[in-house]
Design a protein around this motif. Structure first.
Motif, PDB file in Angstrom:
ATOM      1  N   TYR A 237       1.540  53.943 -58.075  1.00 19.78           N
ATOM      2  CA  TYR A 237       1.735  55.260 -58.669  1.00 19.78           C
ATOM      3  C   TYR A 237       2.618  56.069 -57.730  1.00 19.78           C
ATOM      4  O   TYR A 237       2.597  55.874 -56.505  1.00 19.78           O
ATOM      5  CB  TYR A 237       0.372  55.951 -58.878  1.00 19.78           C
TER       6      TYR A 237
ATOM      7  N   LYS B  27       3.211  62.435 -56.741  1.00 23.79           N
ATOM      8  CA  LYS B  27       2.276  62.816 -57.804  1.00 23.79           C
ATOM      9  C   LYS B  27       0.836  62.590 -57.361  1.00 23.79           C
ATOM     10  O   LYS B  27      -0.042  63.425 -57.634  1.00 23.79           O
ATOM     11  CB  LYS B  27       2.559  62.019 -59.074  1.00 23.79           C
ATOM     12  N   LEU B  28       0.584  61.492 -56.671  1.00 22.37           N
ATOM     13  CA  LEU B  28      -0.765  61.209 -56.181  1.00 22.37           C
ATOM     14  C   LEU B  28      -1.210  62.268 -55.175  1.00 22.37           C
ATOM     15  O   LEU B  28      -2.348  62.749 -55.226  1.00 22.37           O
ATOM     16  CB  LEU B  28      -0.832  59.814 -55.553  1.00 22.37           C
ATOM     17  N   CYS B  29      -0.315  62.653 -54.291  1.00 20.20           N
ATOM     18  CA  CYS B  29      -0.639  63.716 -53.321  1.00 20.20           C
ATOM     19  C   CYS B  29      -0.977  65.018 -54.039  1.00 20.20           C
ATOM     20  O   CYS B  29      -1.925  65.725 -53.657  1.00 20.20           O
ATOM     21  CB  CYS B  29       0.518  63.926 -52.349  1.00 20.20           C
ATOM     22  N   ALA B  30      -0.221  65.341 -55.083  1.00 19.57           N
ATOM     23  CA  ALA B  30      -0.480  66.567 -55.849  1.00 19.57           C
ATOM     24  C   ALA B  30      -1.833  66.482 -56.550  1.00 19.57           C
ATOM     25  O   ALA B  30      -2.598  67.459 -56.560  1.00 19.57           O
ATOM     26  CB  ALA B  30       0.640  66.796 -56.860  1.00 19.57           C
ATOM     27  N   ILE B  31      -2.129  65.335 -57.126  1.00 15.94           N
ATOM     28  CA  ILE B  31      -3.436  65.160 -57.786  1.00 15.94           C
ATOM     29  C   ILE B  31      -4.556  65.393 -56.781  1.00 15.94           C
ATOM     30  O   ILE B  31      -5.504  66.138 -57.044  1.00 15.94           O
ATOM     31  CB  ILE B  31      -3.553  63.747 -58.406  1.00 15.94           C
ATOM     32  N   ARG B  32      -4.456  64.738 -55.630  1.00 29.52           N
ATOM     33  CA  ARG B  32      -5.504  64.882 -54.610  1.00 29.52           C
ATOM     34  C   ARG B  32      -5.624  66.326 -54.129  1.00 29.52           C
ATOM     35  O   ARG B  32      -6.728  66.835 -53.925  1.00 29.52           O
ATOM     36  CB  ARG B  32      -5.221  63.948 -53.433  1.00 29.52           C
ATOM     37  N   GLN B  33      -4.497  66.985 -53.959  1.00 34.52           N
ATOM     38  CA  GLN B  33      -4.513  68.369 -53.486  1.00 34.52           C
ATOM     39  C   GLN B  33      -5.250  69.266 -54.470  1.00 34.52           C
ATOM     40  O   GLN B  33      -6.140  70.029 -54.089  1.00 34.52           O
ATOM     41  CB  GLN B  33      -3.090  68.869 -53.286  1.00 34.52           C
ATOM     42  N   TYR B  34      -4.895  69.196 -55.742  1.00 37.60           N
ATOM     43  CA  TYR B  34      -5.487  70.103 -56.720  1.00 37.60           C
ATOM     44  C   TYR B  34      -6.895  69.705 -57.117  1.00 37.60           C
ATOM     45  O   TYR B  34      -7.728  70.564 -57.413  1.00 37.60           O
ATOM     46  CB  TYR B  34      -4.562  70.252 -57.929  1.00 37.60           C
ATOM     47  N   MET B  35      -7.200  68.416 -57.080  1.00 41.13           N
ATOM     48  CA  MET B  35      -8.577  68.004 -57.342  1.00 41.13           C
ATOM     49  C   MET B  35      -9.468  68.444 -56.186  1.00 41.13           C
ATOM     50  O   MET B  35     -10.609  68.846 -56.395  1.00 41.13           O
ATOM     51  CB  MET B  35      -8.662  66.491 -57.551  1.00 41.13           C
TER      52      MET B  35
ATOM     53  N   LEU C 240     -11.455  61.956 -56.810  1.00 41.09           N
ATOM     54  CA  LEU C 240     -10.542  61.113 -57.577  1.00 41.09           C
ATOM     55  C   LEU C 240     -11.231  59.838 -58.053  1.00 41.09           C
ATOM     56  O   LEU C 240     -11.056  59.417 -59.197  1.00 41.09           O
ATOM     57  CB  LEU C 240      -9.302  60.776 -56.739  1.00 41.09           C
TER      58      LEU C 240
ATOM     59  N   GLU D 109     -13.273  60.481 -61.156  1.00 38.69           N
ATOM     60  CA  GLU D 109     -12.420  60.682 -62.324  1.00 38.69           C
ATOM     61  C   GLU D 109     -11.871  59.344 -62.824  1.00 38.69           C
ATOM     62  O   GLU D 109     -11.819  59.091 -64.032  1.00 38.69           O
ATOM     63  CB  GLU D 109     -11.265  61.625 -61.995  1.00 38.69           C
TER      64      GLU D 109
END
Length: 84
Positions: free
Chosen positions: A10, A14-22, A29, A32
């Motif tokens: 992936y 994008k993965l860093c952004a997902i982790r940051q906002y989650m 993660l 989810e």
């Protein structure tokens, strides 16, 4: 039930952004992804197959464990103790 490892590629940003906002919302993660996998399983695996898999899993969990056999030294010690 035994667990398998799923590996995907992936986009890193994008993965860093997902982790940051989650992380801001205290959402894990892994949890989810487990939910997404469960939904895919329920969507694509027919109900009779899911029931079969679940019944196999419950039978394995209910299967009584056989008691461990005593070691030969423990058995020998018991014989010595009973004859003394």
């Amino acid at each position: 039930m035994r667990k398998a490892t799923v590996q995907i590629q992936y986009d890193t940003e994008k993965l860093c952004a997902i982790r940051q906002y989650m992380g801001k919302n205290d959402i894990a993660l892994d949890n989810e992804l487990d939910d997404v996998m469960q939904k895919l399983y329920e969507k694509h695996v027919p109900a009779p197959v899911r029931e079969y898999i679940e019944s196999r899993d419950s039978r394995v969990q209910e299967k009584p464990k056989r008691p461990a056999r005593p070691s030969s030294t423990a058995a020998a010690n018991n014989e010595v103790n009973t004859t003394v």
